[in-house]
Structure formats: C-alpha cells, structure tokens
Design a protein around this motif. Structure first.
Motif, short mmCIF file in Angstrom:
data_model
loop_
_atom_site.label_atom_id
_atom_site.label_comp_id
_atom_site.label_asym_id
_atom_site.label_seq_id
_atom_site.Cartn_x
_atom_site.Cartn_y
_atom_site.Cartn_z
N LEU A 28 8.87 5.61 -7.19
CA LEU A 28 7.81 6.07 -6.28
C LEU A 28 7.96 7.57 -6.02
N GLN A 31 6.83 9.80 -8.81
CA GLN A 31 5.38 9.98 -8.93
C GLN A 31 4.86 11.09 -8.01
N ILE A 32 5.41 11.21 -6.80
CA ILE A 32 4.84 12.22 -5.88
C ILE A 32 5.91 13.11 -5.24
N VAL A 168 -1.35 4.47 0.04
CA VAL A 168 -1.71 4.66 -1.38
C VAL A 168 -2.87 5.65 -1.57
N SER A 184 -1.51 13.66 -5.16
CA SER A 184 -0.67 12.71 -4.41
C SER A 184 -1.42 11.40 -4.13
N HIS A 187 -0.84 6.82 -4.91
CA HIS A 187 0.57 6.45 -4.99
C HIS A 187 1.11 6.04 -3.61
N ASP A 189 3.75 5.91 -0.70
CA ASP A 189 4.76 6.85 -0.20
C ASP A 189 6.15 6.22 -0.22
#
Ligand code: ADP
Ligand code: MG
Ligand code: MG
Length: 208
Positions: A28, A31-32, A168, A184, A187, A189
């Motif tokens: 996770l 991804q961000i 998300v 962002s 996805h 958090d």
C-alpha cells in the motif's frame, strides 16, 4: 475483561498481526508513499512486544506508555511519532484497573486526539485520521446504546474498517502521499489500514 493482562495480550497480538500484514502495508505504501510502512510498523511492534513481555506494568496505561515510548524510539517516518503520541495520550486515560465502556471510548478519543495533535490532519485528507475518527465516534455511540467494553471495541473496529475503505477515492493532502497529487486517488491509505490491524488485535485479545 480489559485489564493489564488484556493490554499485554493486545501488544503481542498486534505484533503478530502487523508481521502478518507487513507485506500488505508495504505494498500500500509502495503505491502512494515510500514502501516502508510495513517495515516501520513491524519493527516498532516487534520491539514493543519484546519490551512489554517482562516490563513491570500495573495498568493498561502502563502498557500503552511502554508501547508509545518504544514506537517513538524505534519507528522512523511519520507513523512512529503519530502512533507514539496516540498511545501516549491513550495511556493517560487508561489508569483504571479494568476498562469499562467509558474507558474504551476515552482510549480511542485520546488516541485520535494524539494523532491530530501530532499530524494536524482532518477527516478526508487520506490519513489514519480517516480510520480513527469514525472508530472513536462509533465507540461513543455504542457506549451510549449500552454496549459493554468489548461491544464498544467491536463497533470501533467496524467503523475503522469503513473509514479505511473510504480513503480509496480521496486525494491525499497530508504526508508523503500528498506529493502525488491526483495520482494518490484510487489507493487505500497505509496508515488507515494499519489502524484497522491494531484495533482488530485489540478485539482479538479481548476475546482470547
Ligand atoms: P512515512 O510517510 O514517513 O514513510 P509511514 O509510511 O510509516 O511514514 O506512514 C505513512 C502513514 O502515516 C500514512 O499512510 C498516513 O496514514 C499517516 N500520516 C502521514 N502523515 C500524516 C498526518 N499529518 N496526519 C495523520 N496521519 C498521517
Ligand atoms: Mg512510508
Ligand atoms: Mg518513510
């Protein structure tokens, strides 16, 4: 019974649950963020579990304070000070020998206040605040509706899960994920997810 033995069991359960979730949290955060949330949390909770095993503690608050100090000294990045402050604030309101429904609400509200005091994020900014806020609110509602301490924790966990899922579509405006701007979005958090993992461990320990 949510007493000091429960608090010790919570920390051990959290260490196991965070280890199990390490890869998921890393993914996770890849991804961000910078792909270290799994590592940060695992390092912190393994250290906290090791500390809590034989350290003297008479109340839930004593245990939570040990966790806070350990997280602050072992976890790098945003999560260490955020969770450290959350556990430190929670420790201050959990000095009763056994936590009742009011005490569980106070624990969650204090943890939320700690995260907000430290990180200055509001709901909707795609952070762990989006999990802690509904958790504390649902806990208070469950308490008002007559739930026992474990029922209050159950309500908090359900609300935290929904709150985490709500991150998300959000655009991150705090923390590292905010550097991505619109990328962002779409996805989950990582910190909202780790909040769910920690609350699930608290409930699991209460049922053990
Ligand atoms: P870092 O971002 O420094 O690498 P972590 O990856 O361990 O630290 O933690 C990231 C998580 O911290 C995010 O997913 C978010 O939930 C949380 N976070 C970051 N900044 C804030 C803030 N200002 N307020 C609340 N939570 C935050
Ligand atoms: Mg990170
Ligand atoms: Mg980092």
């Amino acid at each position: 019974m949510l007493d000091v033995a429960w608090a010790r069991t919570w920390v051990q359960a959290a260490a196991v649950a965070v280890a199990d979730a390490k890869d998921e949290l890393t993914e996770l955060d890849r991804q961000i963020g910078d792909a270290d949330h799994g590592f940060n949390m695992d390092r912190g909770f393994q250290a906290a579990a090791a500390k809590v095993v034989d350290a003297p503690a008479e109340t839930v608050g004593d245990v939570l304070k040990l966790v806070a100090m350990t997280l602050m000294s072992t976890v790098g990045g945003a999560a260490g000070p955020l969770y450290g402050t959350a556990f430190l604030r929670a420790a201050k309101v959990t000095t009763a020998p056994e936590l009742g429904p009011d005490d569980v609400v106070a624990l969650l509200e204090a943890a939320l206040e700690g995260v907000v005091a430290r990180g200055k994020a509001a709901v909707g900014e795609k952070t762990m605040v989006d999990a802690w806020t509904p958790a504390a609110a649902a806990a208070a509602s469950a308490r008002d509706a007559g739930a026992d301490a474990v029922g209050v924790l159950e309500a908090a966990l359900r609300a935290a899960e929904e709150g985490a899922a709500s991150t998300v579509p959000l655009l991150a405006t705090k923390g590292r994920a905010s550097y991505l701007g619109e990328r962002s979005q779409g996805h989950l958090d990582p910190g909202a997810r780790s909040t769910v993992v920690l609350l699930a461990a608290a409930l699991e320990a209460a049922r053990a």
